[in-house]
Design a protein around this motif. Sequence first.
Motif, PDB file in Angstrom:
ATOM      1  N   ASP A  57      46.539 -11.896 -49.159  1.00 33.64           N
ATOM      2  CA  ASP A  57      46.737 -10.245 -48.747  1.00 33.64           C
ATOM      3  C   ASP A  57      47.561  -9.958 -49.854  1.00 33.64           C
ATOM      4  O   ASP A  57      47.441  -8.524 -50.226  1.00 33.64           O
ATOM      5  N   GLY A  58      48.590 -10.955 -50.240  1.00 36.16           N
ATOM      6  CA  GLY A  58      49.365 -10.074 -51.535  1.00 36.16           C
ATOM      7  C   GLY A  58      48.891  -9.773 -52.059  1.00 36.16           C
ATOM      8  O   GLY A  58      49.214  -8.854 -53.200  1.00 36.16           O
ATOM      9  N   GLU A  59      47.724 -10.542 -52.604  1.00 38.96           N
ATOM     10  CA  GLU A  59      46.911 -10.817 -53.873  1.00 38.96           C
ATOM     11  C   GLU A  59      46.523  -9.226 -53.512  1.00 38.96           C
ATOM     12  O   GLU A  59      45.098  -8.677 -55.056  1.00 38.96           O
ATOM     13  N   GLN A  60      45.558  -9.140 -52.229  1.00 36.99           N
ATOM     14  CA  GLN A  60      44.639  -7.136 -52.090  1.00 36.99           C
ATOM     15  C   GLN A  60      45.448  -6.383 -52.638  1.00 36.99           C
ATOM     16  O   GLN A  60      45.339  -5.196 -52.759  1.00 36.99           O
ATOM     17  N   THR A  61      46.463  -6.365 -52.989  1.00 36.44           N
ATOM     18  CA  THR A  61      47.453  -5.218 -53.994  1.00 36.44           C
ATOM     19  C   THR A  61      46.524  -4.573 -54.078  1.00 36.44           C
ATOM     20  O   THR A  61      46.595  -5.696 -55.388  1.00 36.44           O
ATOM     21  N   PRO A  62      46.487  -3.387 -54.841  1.00 34.56           N
ATOM     22  CA  PRO A  62      45.045  -2.980 -55.822  1.00 34.56           C
ATOM     23  C   PRO A  62      46.007  -2.474 -57.093  1.00 34.56           C
ATOM     24  O   PRO A  62      47.049  -3.105 -57.678  1.00 34.56           O
ATOM     25  N   GLY A  63      45.281  -3.322 -58.432  1.00 32.89           N
ATOM     26  CA  GLY A  63      46.029  -4.403 -59.399  1.00 32.89           C
ATOM     27  C   GLY A  63      45.839  -5.264 -60.355  1.00 32.89           C
ATOM     28  O   GLY A  63      46.335  -5.619 -60.735  1.00 32.89           O
ATOM     29  N   ILE A  64      46.385  -6.366 -58.622  1.00 37.27           N
ATOM     30  CA  ILE A  64      46.885  -7.801 -58.548  1.00 37.27           C
ATOM     31  C   ILE A  64      45.508  -8.327 -59.254  1.00 37.27           C
ATOM     32  O   ILE A  64      44.743  -8.076 -58.146  1.00 37.27           O
ATOM     33  N   ALA A  65      45.727  -9.704 -59.637  1.00 36.37           N
ATOM     34  CA  ALA A  65      44.173 -10.513 -60.158  1.00 36.37           C
ATOM     35  C   ALA A  65      45.084 -11.262 -60.242  1.00 36.37           C
ATOM     36  O   ALA A  65      45.806 -11.554 -61.743  1.00 36.37           O
ATOM     37  N   LEU A  66      45.181 -12.289 -59.731  1.00 32.95           N
ATOM     38  CA  LEU A  66      45.747 -14.224 -60.155  1.00 32.95           C
ATOM     39  C   LEU A  66      44.924 -15.286 -60.894  1.00 32.95           C
ATOM     40  O   LEU A  66      43.402 -15.610 -59.662  1.00 32.95           O
ATOM     41  N   THR A  67      45.504 -16.185 -61.748  1.00 31.01           N
ATOM     42  CA  THR A  67      44.039 -17.258 -61.908  1.00 31.01           C
ATOM     43  C   THR A  67      44.219 -18.088 -61.386  1.00 31.01           C
ATOM     44  O   THR A  67      45.152 -17.983 -60.589  1.00 31.01           O
ATOM     45  N   GLU A  74      45.688 -20.954 -62.097  1.00 28.42           N
ATOM     46  CA  GLU A  74      46.649 -21.390 -62.252  1.00 28.42           C
ATOM     47  C   GLU A  74      47.938 -20.982 -61.448  1.00 28.42           C
ATOM     48  O   GLU A  74      48.859 -21.273 -61.139  1.00 28.42           O
ATOM     49  N   GLN A  75      47.995 -19.577 -61.795  1.00 27.37           N
ATOM     50  CA  GLN A  75      48.979 -18.774 -61.384  1.00 27.37           C
ATOM     51  C   GLN A  75      49.346 -19.374 -59.687  1.00 27.37           C
ATOM     52  O   GLN A  75      50.657 -18.428 -59.623  1.00 27.37           O
ATOM     53  N   LYS A  76      48.361 -18.870 -59.289  1.00 26.02           N
ATOM     54  CA  LYS A  76      48.374 -19.082 -57.736  1.00 26.02           C
ATOM     55  C   LYS A  76      48.607 -20.360 -57.011  1.00 26.02           C
ATOM     56  O   LYS A  76      49.758 -20.560 -56.328  1.00 26.02           O
ATOM     57  N   LEU A  77      48.213 -21.160 -58.175  1.00 26.27           N
ATOM     58  CA  LEU A  77      49.109 -22.879 -58.035  1.00 26.27           C
ATOM     59  C   LEU A  77      50.464 -22.250 -57.883  1.00 26.27           C
ATOM     60  O   LEU A  77      51.352 -23.106 -57.027  1.00 26.27           O
ATOM     61  N   ALA A  78      51.147 -22.179 -59.174  1.00 27.26           N
ATOM     62  CA  ALA A  78      51.953 -22.232 -59.682  1.00 27.26           C
ATOM     63  C   ALA A  78      53.029 -21.412 -58.085  1.00 27.26           C
ATOM     64  O   ALA A  78      54.374 -21.547 -58.360  1.00 27.26           O
ATOM     65  N   ILE A  79      52.544 -20.610 -57.807  1.00 23.71           N
ATOM     66  CA  ILE A  79      52.913 -19.556 -56.842  1.00 23.71           C
ATOM     67  C   ILE A  79      53.976 -19.799 -55.805  1.00 23.71           C
ATOM     68  O   ILE A  79      54.562 -20.181 -54.966  1.00 23.71           O
ATOM     69  N   ALA A  80      52.288 -21.067 -55.021  1.00 19.99           N
ATOM     70  CA  ALA A  80      52.169 -21.875 -54.122  1.00 19.99           C
ATOM     71  C   ALA A  80      53.305 -22.600 -54.083  1.00 19.99           C
ATOM     72  O   ALA A  80      54.598 -22.822 -53.388  1.00 19.99           O
ATOM     73  N   ILE A 106      35.554 -18.047 -49.568  1.00 21.92           N
ATOM     74  CA  ILE A 106      34.060 -17.631 -50.092  1.00 21.92           C
ATOM     75  C   ILE A 106      33.988 -16.539 -51.177  1.00 21.92           C
ATOM     76  O   ILE A 106      33.003 -16.165 -51.643  1.00 21.92           O
ATOM     77  N   ILE A 107      35.157 -15.891 -51.624  1.00 17.72           N
ATOM     78  CA  ILE A 107      34.634 -14.389 -52.080  1.00 17.72           C
ATOM     79  C   ILE A 107      34.411 -14.600 -53.572  1.00 17.72           C
ATOM     80  O   ILE A 107      34.046 -14.336 -54.651  1.00 17.72           O
ATOM     81  N   SER A 108      34.940 -16.391 -54.342  1.00 13.33           N
ATOM     82  CA  SER A 108      34.870 -15.759 -55.154  1.00 13.33           C
ATOM     83  C   SER A 108      34.848 -17.729 -56.068  1.00 13.33           C
ATOM     84  O   SER A 108      35.579 -18.367 -55.581  1.00 13.33           O
ATOM     85  N   ASP A 109      33.574 -18.158 -57.228  1.00  8.64           N
ATOM     86  CA  ASP A 109      34.509 -19.559 -57.636  1.00  8.64           C
ATOM     87  C   ASP A 109      36.328 -19.910 -58.042  1.00  8.64           C
ATOM     88  O   ASP A 109      36.781 -20.946 -57.837  1.00  8.64           O
ATOM     89  N   GLY A 110      36.481 -18.492 -58.478  1.00  6.61           N
ATOM     90  CA  GLY A 110      37.427 -18.991 -59.158  1.00  6.61           C
ATOM     91  C   GLY A 110      39.217 -19.178 -58.122  1.00  6.61           C
ATOM     92  O   GLY A 110      39.502 -20.105 -58.074  1.00  6.61           O
ATOM     93  N   GLU A 111      38.298 -18.619 -56.960  1.00  2.00           N
ATOM     94  CA  GLU A 111      39.301 -18.421 -55.657  1.00  2.00           C
ATOM     95  C   GLU A 111      39.044 -19.739 -55.315  1.00  2.00           C
ATOM     96  O   GLU A 111      40.069 -20.372 -54.214  1.00  2.00           O
ATOM     97  N   LYS A 112      38.008 -19.881 -55.530  1.00  2.00           N
ATOM     98  CA  LYS A 112      37.783 -21.557 -54.176  1.00  2.00           C
ATOM     99  C   LYS A 112      38.596 -22.698 -55.218  1.00  2.00           C
ATOM    100  O   LYS A 112      38.689 -23.519 -54.634  1.00  2.00           O
ATOM    101  N   LYS A 113      38.465 -22.254 -56.480  1.00  2.00           N
ATOM    102  CA  LYS A 113      39.038 -23.386 -56.991  1.00  2.00           C
ATOM    103  C   LYS A 113      40.390 -23.857 -56.993  1.00  2.00           C
ATOM    104  O   LYS A 113      41.652 -24.593 -57.049  1.00  2.00           O
ATOM    105  N   ALA A 119      34.739 -26.403 -48.017  1.00  2.00           N
ATOM    106  CA  ALA A 119      34.746 -27.194 -49.635  1.00  2.00           C
ATOM    107  C   ALA A 119      35.994 -26.960 -50.105  1.00  2.00           C
ATOM    108  O   ALA A 119      35.840 -27.914 -50.711  1.00  2.00           O
ATOM    109  N   ALA A 120      36.611 -26.472 -49.654  1.00  2.00           N
ATOM    110  CA  ALA A 120      37.926 -26.514 -51.023  1.00  2.00           C
ATOM    111  C   ALA A 120      38.775 -27.100 -50.616  1.00  2.00           C
ATOM    112  O   ALA A 120      39.993 -26.918 -50.676  1.00  2.00           O
ATOM    113  N   GLY A 121      38.785 -27.642 -49.423  1.00  2.00           N
ATOM    114  CA  GLY A 121      39.215 -29.151 -49.529  1.00  2.00           C
ATOM    115  C   GLY A 121      40.529 -28.398 -47.485  1.00  2.00           C
ATOM    116  O   GLY A 121      41.405 -29.628 -47.325  1.00  2.00           O
ATOM    117  N   LEU A 122      40.365 -27.151 -47.178  1.00  2.00           N
ATOM    118  CA  LEU A 122      41.266 -27.379 -46.206  1.00  2.00           C
ATOM    119  C   LEU A 122      40.809 -28.093 -45.018  1.00  2.00           C
ATOM    120  O   LEU A 122      39.491 -27.949 -44.596  1.00  2.00           O
TER     121      LEU A 122
END
Length: 505
Positions: free
Chosen positions: A12-22, A24-30, A47-54, A84-87
């Motif tokens: 939900d935090g990444e749904q802030t307008p203007g935020i898009a995380l790679t 690698e960035q998501k893993l670092a924050i996690a 489901i939303i993208s390949d990058g998100e699934k990764k 498929a993402a291992g959840l």
Amino acid sequence: MKVRIFDTTLRDGEQTPGIALTPEQKLAIAQKLDELGVDAIEAGFPIISDGEKKAVKDIAHANLKAEICGLARTEKKDIDAAVAAGLKYIHTFIATSDIHLKYKLNLTREQAVAKAIEAVEYAKSLGLQVEFSAEDATRTDREFLKKVFKSVTEAGADRIDIPDTVGYSTPQYIAEITKDAIDATHLPVSVHCHNDFGLAVANAISAVQAGAQCAHVTINGIGERAGNASLEEFVMALQCLQFDKKFETNINTKLLYETSRYVSKIVGVQVQPNKAIVGENAFGHESGIHTHGVLNNPLTYEPISPELVGRTRWFQVGKHAGAHGIAAMLEEYGIQPSRDQTREILERVKKLGDLGKHVTDVELLSISGEVMHQEGLKRLVHITGFSVSTGIGNMPYAFVKLNIEGKDFIGTDYGVGPVDASINAIQKITGETSKVRIKEYKLDSISGGSEALCEVTIKVEDAYGNQASAKSIGEDIVITSVQAMIDGLNRIMLKKILKQKNLGH
């Protein structure tokens, strides 16, 4: 009572307008969130993208202590993507308010319930832990909401979540429907509160008081529109305020400020200065009355110790300042003016404040030096020459001339931009002469339009690990950056010289 912290900064935090995380960035924050001690991390929406699934997959396989969750609509393809993402844990949702059913989903109430049941049963058949959300719950007919929750419970849901999707609830109402959900399901209940009316944290607290066991929160309260319930505010309120029962979390509160700054830097969203707990001004004092009280007993004007959240208090000189605050700030440098000298220093500070000028530590020391007739208390670094050239096809180049303790030095250097070139040229001089290097640079816009003001914050460090920060505000990014750098240099060099003098005495 132990309250579960479900962090949704990465979803939900990444749904802030203007935020898009790679990924690698998501893993670092996690990893930072895991160190902080959150119980669950909503890693994303696979489901939303390949990058998100990764990203979700990387986080799910990072061996973190926290439970890792992913968002899924009540659709089999969403649930399959999560698997498929291992959840092993999903947060599935469907809107239940009449306005959403009619204008977004084009479903009847009965069809929405059927889809919710089908999704929960399907996820459970795959061995997943399921948390079910009735989106826009606080605008859903109350009896129908109970029916939805009861139906998904019978289908095998493990947890129920009450989303205040548009921040429409009051603390009183969310407490009532929390009790409804507990009575209807006898399952652990979470709340997911948005801040459209500034009530997200208050609503989350009210729900917990009513029996909810978990709150969905984000670092710095980032999220859609006005954001979500702020993790740091919610956690500290539970820990420090007076309630009928004692609440605890697994959060290491001393890491709150560090985590806040880390997330803010990566997502590129500045924390407002007056934000509770983690805002720059949260433990800052200028008013003479306040400063005097805090110096005698911090509890007079601080509800909690700043160290509890990884902060330190600080005092600001200005027209609201008092003699006690001035004396305390000078004491940090080992300077002890007489009562009359303190009064004169204060008068000069107030005059500058009345002119609308911000008085830095360096300027305070300079004023003190004049009043106390001490030559050492003045600016040690002056910029006496400066030019920068840039353009299409040409690498930005800067020329800087500094006077440091009476000696002139010249530095030139290139950079990826004019600011970078200017800072590099200054560092080339100070790295050789004073062993001072820039540790952190931050640029923020504080007004809009073509004549926007920018705010530059710089942190410098010397060879002994001493650090100092400086802030400058202006219209020109390059000049403002250079001024902040010069102020930082003056501050750290003055600190070092005054410490040496005091040790010598």
